[in-house]
Scaffold this motif. Structure first.
Motif, PDB file in Angstrom:
ATOM      1  N   GLN A 133     -32.955  76.987 -68.550  1.00 44.88           N
ATOM      2  CA  GLN A 133     -33.555  75.791 -68.021  1.00 44.88           C
ATOM      3  C   GLN A 133     -33.336  74.622 -68.958  1.00 44.88           C
ATOM      4  OE1 GLN A 133     -37.641  76.579 -67.315  1.00 44.88           O
ATOM      5  NE2 GLN A 133     -37.267  77.765 -65.456  1.00 44.88           N
ATOM      6  N   ARG A 134     -33.213  73.412 -68.350  1.00 40.64           N
ATOM      7  CA  ARG A 134     -33.004  72.211 -69.136  1.00 40.64           C
ATOM      8  C   ARG A 134     -34.228  71.912 -69.987  1.00 40.64           C
ATOM      9  NH1 ARG A 134     -28.624  69.613 -70.447  1.00 40.64           N
ATOM     10  NH2 ARG A 134     -28.847  67.379 -70.675  1.00 40.64           N
ATOM     11  N   SER A 135     -35.400  72.200 -69.385  1.00 38.94           N
ATOM     12  CA  SER A 135     -36.636  71.959 -70.126  1.00 38.94           C
ATOM     13  C   SER A 135     -36.842  73.062 -71.139  1.00 38.94           C
ATOM     14  CB  SER A 135     -37.816  71.912 -69.148  1.00 38.94           C
ATOM     15  OG  SER A 135     -39.016  71.750 -69.860  1.00 38.94           O
ATOM     16  N   GLN A 136     -36.889  72.664 -72.422  1.00 37.38           N
ATOM     17  CA  GLN A 136     -37.130  73.631 -73.473  1.00 37.38           C
ATOM     18  C   GLN A 136     -38.555  73.440 -73.972  1.00 37.38           C
ATOM     19  OE1 GLN A 136     -34.378  71.515 -75.545  1.00 37.38           O
ATOM     20  NE2 GLN A 136     -32.892  71.902 -73.970  1.00 37.38           N
ATOM     21  N   LYS A 137     -38.913  74.225 -74.958  1.00 41.56           N
ATOM     22  CA  LYS A 137     -40.217  74.011 -75.571  1.00 41.56           C
ATOM     23  C   LYS A 137     -40.083  72.915 -76.608  1.00 41.56           C
ATOM     24  CE  LYS A 137     -41.910  78.527 -74.449  1.00 41.56           C
ATOM     25  NZ  LYS A 137     -43.201  78.630 -73.880  1.00 41.56           N
ATOM     26  N   VAL A 138     -41.080  72.761 -77.453  1.00 40.87           N
ATOM     27  CA  VAL A 138     -41.147  71.575 -78.283  1.00 40.87           C
ATOM     28  C   VAL A 138     -40.088  71.549 -79.364  1.00 40.87           C
ATOM     29  CG1 VAL A 138     -42.714  72.502 -80.006  1.00 40.87           C
ATOM     30  CG2 VAL A 138     -42.796  70.113 -79.471  1.00 40.87           C
ATOM     31  N   LEU A 139     -39.838  70.356 -79.809  1.00 43.75           N
ATOM     32  CA  LEU A 139     -38.897  70.116 -80.887  1.00 43.75           C
ATOM     33  C   LEU A 139     -39.256  70.921 -82.127  1.00 43.75           C
ATOM     34  CD1 LEU A 139     -36.584  68.209 -81.849  1.00 43.75           C
ATOM     35  CD2 LEU A 139     -38.369  66.646 -82.599  1.00 43.75           C
ATOM     36  N   ILE A 140     -40.539  71.039 -82.388  1.00 41.04           N
ATOM     37  CA  ILE A 140     -40.976  71.794 -83.552  1.00 41.04           C
ATOM     38  C   ILE A 140     -42.246  72.538 -83.215  1.00 41.04           C
ATOM     39  CG2 ILE A 140     -40.072  70.120 -85.195  1.00 41.04           C
ATOM     40  CD1 ILE A 140     -43.019  69.246 -85.516  1.00 41.04           C
ATOM     41  N   GLY A 141     -42.625  73.462 -84.046  1.00 44.37           N
ATOM     42  CA  GLY A 141     -43.969  73.945 -84.143  1.00 44.37           C
ATOM     43  C   GLY A 141     -44.449  74.913 -83.101  1.00 44.37           C
ATOM     44  N   SER A 198     -35.205  70.691 -92.212  1.00 46.45           N
ATOM     45  CA  SER A 198     -36.158  71.700 -92.669  1.00 46.45           C
ATOM     46  C   SER A 198     -37.541  71.101 -92.854  1.00 46.45           C
ATOM     47  CB  SER A 198     -35.679  72.342 -93.973  1.00 46.45           C
ATOM     48  OG  SER A 198     -35.588  71.367 -94.998  1.00 46.45           O
ATOM     49  N   THR A 199     -38.566  71.949 -92.650  1.00 51.56           N
ATOM     50  CA  THR A 199     -39.956  71.598 -92.890  1.00 51.56           C
ATOM     51  C   THR A 199     -40.494  72.556 -93.950  1.00 51.56           C
ATOM     52  OG1 THR A 199     -40.850  73.099 -91.208  1.00 51.56           O
ATOM     53  CG2 THR A 199     -40.134  70.921 -90.459  1.00 51.56           C
ATOM     54  N   ASP A 200     -41.818  72.711 -93.997  1.00 51.40           N
ATOM     55  CA  ASP A 200     -42.422  73.647 -94.936  1.00 51.40           C
ATOM     56  C   ASP A 200     -42.410  75.075 -94.409  1.00 51.40           C
ATOM     57  OD1 ASP A 200     -44.418  72.395 -93.081  1.00 51.40           O
ATOM     58  OD2 ASP A 200     -45.680  73.999 -93.877  1.00 51.40           O
ATOM     59  N   SER A 201     -41.968  75.291 -93.151  1.00 49.65           N
ATOM     60  CA  SER A 201     -42.043  76.599 -92.522  1.00 49.65           C
ATOM     61  C   SER A 201     -40.673  77.059 -92.045  1.00 49.65           C
ATOM     62  CB  SER A 201     -43.011  76.570 -91.333  1.00 49.65           C
ATOM     63  OG  SER A 201     -42.906  77.749 -90.557  1.00 49.65           O
ATOM     64  N   ALA A 202     -40.174  78.154 -92.615  1.00 50.72           N
ATOM     65  CA  ALA A 202     -38.894  78.708 -92.170  1.00 50.72           C
ATOM     66  C   ALA A 202     -38.976  79.197 -90.728  1.00 50.72           C
ATOM     67  CB  ALA A 202     -38.472  79.855 -93.085  1.00 50.72           C
ATOM     68  N   GLN A 203     -40.147  79.686 -90.305  1.00 48.83           N
ATOM     69  CA  GLN A 203     -40.310  80.144 -88.925  1.00 48.83           C
ATOM     70  C   GLN A 203     -40.222  78.987 -87.948  1.00 48.83           C
ATOM     71  OE1 GLN A 203     -44.070  81.998 -89.921  1.00 48.83           O
ATOM     72  NE2 GLN A 203     -43.276  84.007 -89.328  1.00 48.83           N
ATOM     73  N   ARG A 204     -40.879  77.873 -88.287  1.00 51.69           N
ATOM     74  CA  ARG A 204     -40.797  76.683 -87.443  1.00 51.69           C
ATOM     75  C   ARG A 204     -39.359  76.192 -87.358  1.00 51.69           C
ATOM     76  NH1 ARG A 204     -43.776  73.337 -90.261  1.00 51.69           N
ATOM     77  NH2 ARG A 204     -45.731  73.466 -89.109  1.00 51.69           N
ATOM     78  N   ASP A 205     -38.673  76.197 -88.493  1.00 52.97           N
ATOM     79  CA  ASP A 205     -37.292  75.711 -88.517  1.00 52.97           C
ATOM     80  C   ASP A 205     -36.378  76.583 -87.673  1.00 52.97           C
ATOM     81  OD1 ASP A 205     -38.279  73.834 -90.261  1.00 52.97           O
ATOM     82  OD2 ASP A 205     -37.524  74.845 -92.060  1.00 52.97           O
ATOM     83  N   ALA A 206     -36.602  77.892 -87.695  1.00 54.62           N
ATOM     84  CA  ALA A 206     -35.782  78.793 -86.894  1.00 54.62           C
ATOM     85  C   ALA A 206     -35.993  78.535 -85.415  1.00 54.62           C
ATOM     86  CB  ALA A 206     -36.103  80.241 -87.234  1.00 54.62           C
ATOM     87  N   TYR A 207     -37.246  78.319 -85.015  1.00 53.16           N
ATOM     88  CA  TYR A 207     -37.509  78.002 -83.608  1.00 53.16           C
ATOM     89  C   TYR A 207     -36.845  76.679 -83.228  1.00 53.16           C
ATOM     90  CZ  TYR A 207     -39.794  77.226 -79.202  1.00 53.16           C
ATOM     91  OH  TYR A 207     -40.022  76.980 -77.873  1.00 53.16           O
ATOM     92  N   PHE A 208     -36.985  75.709 -84.103  1.00 49.84           N
ATOM     93  CA  PHE A 208     -36.374  74.394 -83.890  1.00 49.84           C
ATOM     94  C   PHE A 208     -34.874  74.525 -83.635  1.00 49.84           C
ATOM     95  CE2 PHE A 208     -34.021  71.022 -86.121  1.00 49.84           C
ATOM     96  CZ  PHE A 208     -34.428  69.890 -85.430  1.00 49.84           C
ATOM     97  N   ARG A 209     -34.202  75.307 -84.473  1.00 46.89           N
ATOM     98  CA  ARG A 209     -32.745  75.444 -84.348  1.00 46.89           C
ATOM     99  C   ARG A 209     -32.349  76.264 -83.119  1.00 46.89           C
ATOM    100  NH1 ARG A 209     -33.349  76.792 -89.815  1.00 46.89           N
ATOM    101  NH2 ARG A 209     -33.104  78.996 -89.223  1.00 46.89           N
ATOM    102  N   ASP A 210     -32.973  77.426 -82.974  1.00 46.73           N
ATOM    103  CA  ASP A 210     -32.447  78.420 -82.042  1.00 46.73           C
ATOM    104  C   ASP A 210     -32.945  78.258 -80.616  1.00 46.73           C
ATOM    105  OD1 ASP A 210     -31.221  79.484 -84.277  1.00 46.73           O
ATOM    106  OD2 ASP A 210     -32.818  80.937 -84.641  1.00 46.73           O
ATOM    107  N   GLN A 211     -34.181  77.759 -80.448  1.00 42.68           N
ATOM    108  CA  GLN A 211     -34.744  77.698 -79.109  1.00 42.68           C
ATOM    109  C   GLN A 211     -34.964  76.275 -78.615  1.00 42.68           C
ATOM    110  OE1 GLN A 211     -37.829  80.648 -78.182  1.00 42.68           O
ATOM    111  NE2 GLN A 211     -37.551  81.466 -80.250  1.00 42.68           N
ATOM    112  N   ALA A 212     -35.617  75.439 -79.407  1.00 44.36           N
ATOM    113  CA  ALA A 212     -35.971  74.109 -78.934  1.00 44.36           C
ATOM    114  C   ALA A 212     -34.740  73.241 -78.669  1.00 44.36           C
ATOM    115  CB  ALA A 212     -36.893  73.414 -79.935  1.00 44.36           C
ATOM    116  N   LEU A 213     -33.847  73.167 -79.659  1.00 43.11           N
ATOM    117  CA  LEU A 213     -32.691  72.273 -79.530  1.00 43.11           C
ATOM    118  C   LEU A 213     -31.379  72.991 -79.282  1.00 43.11           C
ATOM    119  CD1 LEU A 213     -33.374  69.501 -82.180  1.00 43.11           C
ATOM    120  CD2 LEU A 213     -34.052  69.660 -79.802  1.00 43.11           C
ATOM    121  N   ARG A 214     -31.382  74.303 -79.368  1.00 45.75           N
ATOM    122  CA  ARG A 214     -30.161  75.080 -79.125  1.00 45.75           C
ATOM    123  C   ARG A 214     -28.994  74.467 -79.908  1.00 45.75           C
ATOM    124  NH1 ARG A 214     -28.744  74.704 -73.627  1.00 45.75           N
ATOM    125  NH2 ARG A 214     -29.985  72.802 -73.522  1.00 45.75           N
TER     126      ARG A 214
END
Length: 242
Positions: A2-10, A123-139
């Motif tokens: 889907q074009r709509s992804q979840k949030v940019l971060i967090g 990058s932020t203070d959270s590697a988990q947040r950053d991984a979501y940001f890269r892999d799911q939110a913004l692809r």
């Protein structure tokens, strides 16, 4: 997909990890004593070591031509996460920024500008947040960069004084996750002669307010924690002639 992804971060594991830590310490204690402070918003209000004190007006002819983004430049984002009613500001930053600018023959008009950011390296203070940001939110495997491209020239009324901060706005197209929207950047500029005599040098600080949904990015809400639907793209650049 889907074009709509979840949030940019967090979202996902990053949000849950933040929530668990805050549930133990309390959200206010987490914000004030555990979470690292957010990066300062881009600003040229204080004197920079790179530039001379405010002096005489610059010669517009010395500013004409091509400029490029130099080392030391940064870009990223700022957003609030609300945890049990307590705001926690999150900022992400990267130094992987490139770009170029063209100053017209009058020395007062920015005719062309393009900034490119490697979003996978933010990058932020959270590697988990950053991984979501890269892999799911913004692809980022599909859309590894974000860009800002000037769409209207920016003309100053007069040549600024060397080292003086100039406030202006820049209209452009912002592309995130493959979606392009027209935006307005609030910009501060400051320029002076390069210390080694090799030409002019400039600082550029900018902030672009955005709504994530405009780029197909949906801010999640998990009840005890949610991400605000609006945020900011931010950049603080050094530019050199050449």
């Amino acid at each position: 997909m889907q074009r709509s992804q979840k949030v940019l971060i967090g979202a996902g594991a990053g949000v849950l990890a933040l929530a668990v830590a805050a549930s133990v310490a309390g959200p206010i204690v987490y914000r004030d004593f555990i979470a690292p402070p957010a990066a300062e918003a881009p600003s040229l209000s204080s004197d920079g070591d790179m530039l001379d004190p405010v002096g005489d007006a610059l010669d517009p002819a010395a500013l004409v031509g091509e400029w490029r983004v130099a080392q030391g430049s940064k870009a990223g984002y700022r957003v609030d996460e609300v945890l049990n009613g307590t705001d926690v500001t999150v900022t992400g930053r990267t130094g992987e920024v490139t770009g170029s600018f063209t100053i017209g023959a009058d020395g007062l008009t920015l005719e062309r500008a393009e900034i490119t950011v490697d979003v996978a390296s933010i990058s932020t203070d959270s590697a988990q947040r950053d991984a979501y940001f890269r892999d799911q939110a913004l692809r980022t495997a599909e859309h590894p960069t974000a860009t800002f491209t000037l769409t209207q020239p920016v003309t100053l009324d007069a040549a600024p004084a060397a080292g003086a901060v100039v406030q202006t706005r820049a209209m452009g197209d912002l592309t995130i996750a493959g979606v392009t929207r027209s935006v307005t950047a609030e910009v501060q500029l400051r320029s002076s002669a390069n210390a080694d005599g090799s030409g002019a040098v400039a600082e550029i600080a900018g902030t672009i307010p955005i709504t994530f949904a405009d780029f197909g990015v949906e801010a999640p809400s998990l009840g005890f924690v949610r991400v605000e639907p609006q945020g900011f793209v931010e950049f603080q650049l050094t530019a050199e002639q050449g």
